[in-house]
Design a protein around this motif. Structure first.
Motif, PDB file in Angstrom:
ATOM      1  N   GLN A 244      -8.285   1.645 -15.578  1.00  0.00           N
ATOM      2  CA  GLN A 244      -9.391   1.542 -14.630  1.00  0.00           C
ATOM      3  C   GLN A 244      -8.968   1.839 -13.194  1.00  0.00           C
ATOM      4  N   ILE A 245      -7.693   2.145 -12.999  1.00  0.00           N
ATOM      5  CA  ILE A 245      -7.207   2.413 -11.639  1.00  0.00           C
ATOM      6  C   ILE A 245      -7.568   3.838 -11.231  1.00  0.00           C
ATOM      7  N   SER A 246      -8.131   3.940 -10.038  1.00  0.00           N
ATOM      8  CA  SER A 246      -8.470   5.268  -9.504  1.00  0.00           C
ATOM      9  C   SER A 246      -7.366   5.783  -8.601  1.00  0.00           C
ATOM     10  N   ARG A 247      -6.924   4.928  -7.661  1.00  0.00           N
ATOM     11  CA  ARG A 247      -5.850   5.337  -6.758  1.00  0.00           C
ATOM     12  C   ARG A 247      -5.256   4.107  -6.067  1.00  0.00           C
ATOM     13  N   LEU A 248      -4.122   4.330  -5.432  1.00  0.00           N
ATOM     14  CA  LEU A 248      -3.420   3.285  -4.696  1.00  0.00           C
ATOM     15  C   LEU A 248      -3.279   3.745  -3.258  1.00  0.00           C
ATOM     16  N   GLU A 249      -3.704   2.886  -2.302  1.00  0.00           N
ATOM     17  CA  GLU A 249      -3.704   3.281  -0.894  1.00  0.00           C
ATOM     18  C   GLU A 249      -2.866   2.319  -0.070  1.00  0.00           C
ATOM     19  N   LEU A 250      -2.299   2.877   1.016  1.00  0.00           N
ATOM     20  CA  LEU A 250      -1.572   2.051   1.972  1.00  0.00           C
ATOM     21  C   LEU A 250      -2.585   1.297   2.807  1.00  0.00           C
ATOM     22  N   PHE A 251      -2.409  -0.022   2.897  1.00  0.00           N
ATOM     23  CA  PHE A 251      -3.360  -0.856   3.614  1.00  0.00           C
ATOM     24  C   PHE A 251      -2.589  -1.687   4.625  1.00  0.00           C
ATOM     25  N   GLY A 252      -2.661  -1.296   5.897  1.00  0.00           N
ATOM     26  CA  GLY A 252      -1.887  -1.973   6.921  1.00  0.00           C
ATOM     27  C   GLY A 252      -0.435  -1.547   6.857  1.00  0.00           C
ATOM     28  N   LYS A 253       0.440  -2.345   7.420  1.00  0.00           N
ATOM     29  CA  LYS A 253       1.867  -2.041   7.457  1.00  0.00           C
ATOM     30  C   LYS A 253       2.546  -2.623   6.229  1.00  0.00           C
ATOM     31  N   GLU A 254       3.074  -1.735   5.402  1.00  0.00           N
ATOM     32  CA  GLU A 254       3.780  -2.103   4.175  1.00  0.00           C
ATOM     33  C   GLU A 254       2.929  -2.944   3.247  1.00  0.00           C
ATOM     34  N   SER A 255       1.644  -2.696   3.230  1.00  0.00           N
ATOM     35  CA  SER A 255       0.717  -3.370   2.313  1.00  0.00           C
ATOM     36  C   SER A 255      -0.100  -2.309   1.587  1.00  0.00           C
ATOM     37  N   TYR A 256      -0.516  -2.640   0.377  1.00  0.00           N
ATOM     38  CA  TYR A 256      -1.260  -1.683  -0.430  1.00  0.00           C
ATOM     39  C   TYR A 256      -2.504  -2.347  -1.004  1.00  0.00           C
ATOM     40  N   GLN A 257      -3.494  -1.499  -1.296  1.00  0.00           N
ATOM     41  CA  GLN A 257      -4.673  -1.963  -2.007  1.00  0.00           C
ATOM     42  C   GLN A 257      -4.994  -0.970  -3.122  1.00  0.00           C
ATOM     43  N   LEU A 258      -5.628  -1.506  -4.144  1.00  0.00           N
ATOM     44  CA  LEU A 258      -5.926  -0.731  -5.343  1.00  0.00           C
ATOM     45  C   LEU A 258      -7.413  -0.418  -5.376  1.00  0.00           C
ATOM     46  N   ILE A 259      -7.742   0.819  -5.671  1.00  0.00           N
ATOM     47  CA  ILE A 259      -9.144   1.251  -5.793  1.00  0.00           C
ATOM     48  C   ILE A 259      -9.420   1.517  -7.267  1.00  0.00           C
ATOM     49  N   LEU A 260     -10.387   0.765  -7.827  1.00  0.00           N
ATOM     50  CA  LEU A 260     -10.766   0.980  -9.214  1.00  0.00           C
ATOM     51  C   LEU A 260     -11.769   2.112  -9.333  1.00  0.00           C
TER      52      LEU A 260
END
Length: 282
Positions: A244-260
């Motif tokens: 169900q994962i669409s992509r992985l993005e950088l969120f802030g400094k050295e943080s990531y968020q997942l887009i379904l």
């Protein structure tokens, strides 16, 4: 071929002193046994001891090849003969150099024969003790090697057995669907329809395209009972289905968020990011 015990010993000087003592004793006995001078007797004893030492040194390697009684007897006779014949020629050389006539060699032969035979008996006994000690040490080393090999094989077999048991337990404990009781209704959620799981204290929320379901269960339970190849824990409060994962993005400094694929965004921890990299081969 084994190294001679004297060469292998760090205390070779003791052997040298022992040979000097043997030579001195033989020289003193010859001096008392004959009417010859002390220096002639000492030189005779030193030369005879040297011949004995060379014969005994050579005998170690011969006996190391052939371990039968007839060989030991033959080497003993040959060694004694070489020592006596050599002593005869040394005695003749001393007479020739000093232009003197000493006690006939034949008269000293009984003493020489008994003395050399005694030395040969001692050296052969010592050789046998050295060989027995070497064989015992070799057997002990072989036993230690066999024990280490046996323990290593046992450890590997035990590890393989545990691995098979764990694999079997994982296969048995792995969920193929999740049941959720809602009042008088029981919902059956297929894993293929599960988008992700959200932690809510002692409860979890199961998110599917059809809706959300609350179940009284822990995140640890689902982490251990869901297929590791299909689901990954991206955060202490979220387990997501990899498909169900669409992509992985950088969120802030050295943080990531997942887009379904349905557009929802989930926070990813550092440990979750490492697991995602392994699952998605990033």
């Amino acid at each position: 071929m084994d190294t001679h015990p004297i060469q292998a010993s760090p205390q070779r000087w003791i052997v040298a002193l022992g040979l000097l003592l043997v030579a001195g004793v033989q020289g003193l006995f010859l001096w008392g046994y004959t009417d010859d001078g002390i220096w002639v007797s000492l030189l005779d004893g030193m030369a005879a001891t040297l011949l004995f030492a060379l014969s005994a040194y050579w005998a170690w390697y011969v006996l190391g090849f052939v371990h039968i009684s007839i060989t030991t007897l033959f080497i003993t006779i040959l060694g004694i003969s070489c020592t006596l014949v050599g002593s005869f020629f040394i005695r003749w050389i001393l007479e020739f150099i000093n232009h003197a006539v000493y006690t006939p060699f034949i008269l000293t032969l009984p003493f020489r024969l008994c003395y050399v035979a005694l030395l040969w008996s001692i050296i052969l006994l010592w050789y046998r003790l050295q060989s027995a000690a070497g064989e015992r040490e070799e057997m002990e080393n072989q036993l230690v090697t066999m024990q280490e090999t046996w323990m290593e094989d046992r450890r590997k077999a035990e590890a393989s057995r545990k691995k098979e048991e764990e694999a079997g337990a994982d296969a048995e404990d792995c969920l193929d669907r999740i049941t959720v009781k809602d009042g008088t209704k029981i919902h059956l959620i297929e894993l293929a329809d599960l988008l992700y799981i959200q932690s809510c204290g002692d409860y979890v929320t199961l998110i599917t395209p059809e809706g959300e379901y609350i179940k009284e269960q822990t995140m640890k339970y689902f982490e251990t009972h869901l297929s590791g190849s299909d689901f990954v824990r991206i955060h202490r409060s979220a387990i997501v289905q990899v498909k169900q994962i669409s992509r992985l993005e950088l969120f802030g400094k050295e943080s990531y968020q997942l887009i379904l694929k349905n557009g929802r965004k989930l926070k990813v921890s550092n440990s979750g990011y490492r697991l995602l990299k392994e699952r998605l081969n990033l």
